[in-house]
Design a protein around this motif. Sequence first.
Motif, PDB file in Angstrom:
ATOM      1  N   VAL A 127      34.140  42.294  47.827  1.00 45.36           N
ATOM      2  CA  VAL A 127      35.427  41.730  47.381  1.00 45.36           C
ATOM      3  C   VAL A 127      35.243  40.283  46.916  1.00 45.36           C
ATOM      4  CG1 VAL A 127      37.629  40.856  48.306  1.00 45.36           C
ATOM      5  CG2 VAL A 127      36.994  43.239  48.670  1.00 45.36           C
ATOM      6  N   THR A 128      35.917  39.925  45.827  1.00 45.57           N
ATOM      7  CA  THR A 128      35.837  38.565  45.287  1.00 45.57           C
ATOM      8  C   THR A 128      36.779  37.631  46.040  1.00 45.57           C
ATOM      9  OG1 THR A 128      35.596  39.626  43.136  1.00 45.57           O
ATOM     10  CG2 THR A 128      35.942  37.250  43.119  1.00 45.57           C
ATOM     11  N   PHE A 129      36.239  36.550  46.601  1.00 45.74           N
ATOM     12  CA  PHE A 129      37.086  35.571  47.304  1.00 45.74           C
ATOM     13  C   PHE A 129      36.422  34.206  47.288  1.00 45.74           C
ATOM     14  CE2 PHE A 129      34.057  36.879  50.486  1.00 45.74           C
ATOM     15  CZ  PHE A 129      33.864  35.768  51.298  1.00 45.74           C
ATOM     16  N   ASP A 130      37.230  33.162  47.479  1.00 48.61           N
ATOM     17  CA  ASP A 130      36.693  31.821  47.673  1.00 48.61           C
ATOM     18  C   ASP A 130      37.523  31.169  48.777  1.00 48.61           C
ATOM     19  OD1 ASP A 130      39.094  31.029  46.486  1.00 48.61           O
ATOM     20  OD2 ASP A 130      38.199  30.749  44.506  1.00 48.61           O
ATOM     21  N   ARG A 131      37.365  29.860  48.990  1.00 48.59           N
ATOM     22  CA  ARG A 131      38.085  29.240  50.105  1.00 48.59           C
ATOM     23  C   ARG A 131      39.600  29.211  49.881  1.00 48.59           C
ATOM     24  NH1 ARG A 131      39.608  24.272  49.189  1.00 48.59           N
ATOM     25  NH2 ARG A 131      38.942  23.339  47.235  1.00 48.59           N
ATOM     26  N   ARG A 132      40.025  29.382  48.606  1.00 53.50           N
ATOM     27  CA  ARG A 132      41.464  29.427  48.333  1.00 53.50           C
ATOM     28  C   ARG A 132      42.055  30.772  48.733  1.00 53.50           C
ATOM     29  NH1 ARG A 132      39.893  27.216  43.523  1.00 53.50           N
ATOM     30  NH2 ARG A 132      40.282  29.187  42.463  1.00 53.50           N
ATOM     31  N   GLY A 133      41.206  31.819  48.762  1.00 51.98           N
ATOM     32  CA  GLY A 133      41.703  33.122  49.174  1.00 51.98           C
ATOM     33  C   GLY A 133      41.074  34.272  48.411  1.00 51.98           C
ATOM     34  N   ILE A 134      41.639  35.465  48.640  1.00 51.74           N
ATOM     35  CA  ILE A 134      41.153  36.681  47.982  1.00 51.74           C
ATOM     36  C   ILE A 134      41.913  36.840  46.669  1.00 51.74           C
ATOM     37  CG2 ILE A 134      41.039  39.203  48.142  1.00 51.74           C
ATOM     38  CD1 ILE A 134      40.832  38.888  51.190  1.00 51.74           C
ATOM     39  N   ARG A 135      41.166  36.984  45.571  1.00 52.79           N
ATOM     40  CA  ARG A 135      41.811  37.167  44.274  1.00 52.79           C
ATOM     41  C   ARG A 135      42.344  38.591  44.162  1.00 52.79           C
ATOM     42  NH1 ARG A 135      43.215  33.495  44.120  1.00 52.79           N
ATOM     43  NH2 ARG A 135      42.071  31.618  44.515  1.00 52.79           N
ATOM     44  N   ILE A 177      41.053  48.433  48.283  1.00 57.01           N
ATOM     45  CA  ILE A 177      41.164  47.278  49.188  1.00 57.01           C
ATOM     46  C   ILE A 177      42.226  46.346  48.619  1.00 57.01           C
ATOM     47  CG2 ILE A 177      40.011  45.303  50.248  1.00 57.01           C
ATOM     48  CD1 ILE A 177      37.414  46.836  50.233  1.00 57.01           C
ATOM     49  N   TYR A 178      43.225  46.046  49.429  1.00 55.50           N
ATOM     50  CA  TYR A 178      44.353  45.211  49.006  1.00 55.50           C
ATOM     51  C   TYR A 178      44.363  43.925  49.838  1.00 55.50           C
ATOM     52  CZ  TYR A 178      46.102  49.589  46.972  1.00 55.50           C
ATOM     53  OH  TYR A 178      46.237  50.740  46.245  1.00 55.50           O
ATOM     54  N   ALA A 179      45.067  42.918  49.342  1.00 54.25           N
ATOM     55  CA  ALA A 179      45.301  41.699  50.134  1.00 54.25           C
ATOM     56  C   ALA A 179      46.738  41.267  49.894  1.00 54.25           C
ATOM     57  CB  ALA A 179      44.337  40.594  49.729  1.00 54.25           C
ATOM     58  N   ALA A 180      47.381  40.742  50.930  1.00 54.45           N
ATOM     59  CA  ALA A 180      48.784  40.318  50.811  1.00 54.45           C
ATOM     60  C   ALA A 180      49.064  39.158  51.747  1.00 54.45           C
ATOM     61  CB  ALA A 180      49.708  41.500  51.156  1.00 54.45           C
ATOM     62  N   GLY A 181      50.032  38.337  51.368  1.00 54.17           N
ATOM     63  CA  GLY A 181      50.408  37.190  52.198  1.00 54.17           C
ATOM     64  C   GLY A 181      49.569  35.959  51.905  1.00 54.17           C
ATOM     65  N   ASP A 182      49.527  35.038  52.855  1.00 56.18           N
ATOM     66  CA  ASP A 182      48.853  33.746  52.667  1.00 56.18           C
ATOM     67  C   ASP A 182      47.387  33.866  52.263  1.00 56.18           C
ATOM     68  OD1 ASP A 182      51.208  32.597  53.437  1.00 56.18           O
ATOM     69  OD2 ASP A 182      50.348  31.338  55.020  1.00 56.18           O
ATOM     70  N   VAL A 183      46.727  34.953  52.661  1.00 57.68           N
ATOM     71  CA  VAL A 183      45.288  35.079  52.409  1.00 57.68           C
ATOM     72  C   VAL A 183      44.973  35.173  50.913  1.00 57.68           C
ATOM     73  CG1 VAL A 183      45.017  37.623  52.497  1.00 57.68           C
ATOM     74  CG2 VAL A 183      43.187  36.132  53.380  1.00 57.68           C
ATOM     75  N   THR A 184      45.992  35.462  50.073  1.00 56.28           N
ATOM     76  CA  THR A 184      45.751  35.492  48.627  1.00 56.28           C
ATOM     77  C   THR A 184      45.810  34.089  48.026  1.00 56.28           C
ATOM     78  OG1 THR A 184      48.068  35.762  48.006  1.00 56.28           O
ATOM     79  CG2 THR A 184      46.828  37.782  48.438  1.00 56.28           C
ATOM     80  N   GLY A 185      46.324  33.124  48.803  1.00 61.82           N
ATOM     81  CA  GLY A 185      46.341  31.734  48.348  1.00 61.82           C
ATOM     82  C   GLY A 185      47.370  31.415  47.286  1.00 61.82           C
TER      83      GLY A 185
END
Length: 370
Positions: free
Chosen positions: A286-294, A307-315
């Motif tokens: 999964v592509t991510f950096d310190r700002r979050g998961i794209r 694979i999904y991401a939601a909330g603050d972790v997406t930045g």
Amino acid sequence: MGDKYDFDIGILGGGAAGLTVAAGSAQLGAKTLLVERERALGGDCLHHGCVPSKTLIRTAHVYHEMKHAERYGLPRVDVPPVDFRDIAARIRSVIERIQAHDSQERFCQLGARIEFGEAVFADEHSIRLNGRTLSARSWVVATGSSAAVPPIPGLSDTPYLTNKDVFTLDHLPRSLIVLGGGAIGLEMAQAFCRLGSRVTVVELARQILPNEDGDLAELVMGVIEQEGVRFVLGTKAVAFKDLGTERCLTIQAENGERSDLKAEAILLAVGRTANVNGLGLESTGVTFDRRGIRVDERMRASPHKHIYAAGDVTGTYQFTHAAGYEGSIVVSNAVLHLPRKASYTFFPWCTYTSPELASIGMNEKRAREA
């Protein structure tokens, strides 16, 4: 659905986004797993964010009104100083009342399986948790964010507060430096000032609430300044020092001039960092950096469709209502397989200062950028 995987959907994080996905998925009949690393469900909003902060703001508001009773044609009252332990106890009781709605029992009754512990991805379909391996057809990362700690010399050796510990203090600080003039910094600065602390806000930008229109931000600042908060804008924090009973912050103005600010406590409010470390995301690709998961508009993490991401972790929009909304987008796509995209065109938000500052959709600043 086939039994290739232990679960249809697995969720990491029991905050606003994770609980929305868990409730929706379980009620739609999907075999649902929710993993939370803290001891209780509810996430940052319930334990260290919206709920305690709004409770503190309300308490400070009532105390402020009591001190100015004569404005309402009431007899003048001499109000004794606050005991912060009583305020902290009230905050705890409000959290406990709401915790019942975010309880393990409630989500188990809805049909979800709840596990507590540190989950680490083993591969793109499975996690390791408490010595076991659990697999799911789809995964949702909803691990939230934490207060950002800037790499400023001396900070690691100086005691400081974040939203994690500011609501459980055993006494009211006589003086407080708030580093950061965003929404959290301002709300806390005004509340602590109203309760009796001497408060100074230090902000790198020349404007508080940098995402808001300048003229509106200035209006809010004027009111808070009249109440006694001191603002130091266009100023960089360059060093911290622990003086024992006090903390010292060295600041640098735009012309390079340095000076020292001293206070009993320092509150860090310089933004949030996505909780992406230690999850083993590397083993999923999964592509991510310190700002979050794209993520794309369907909240899917690149390069996978499951694979999904939601909330603050997406930045992106780090608000509770954004997390709940994004959670519902995930349920549509992952469980119902109805392609639904997130849209923030008419997204509302509010800073709970007095006066409050609310926006919906684009403000002048965003319109110009667009």
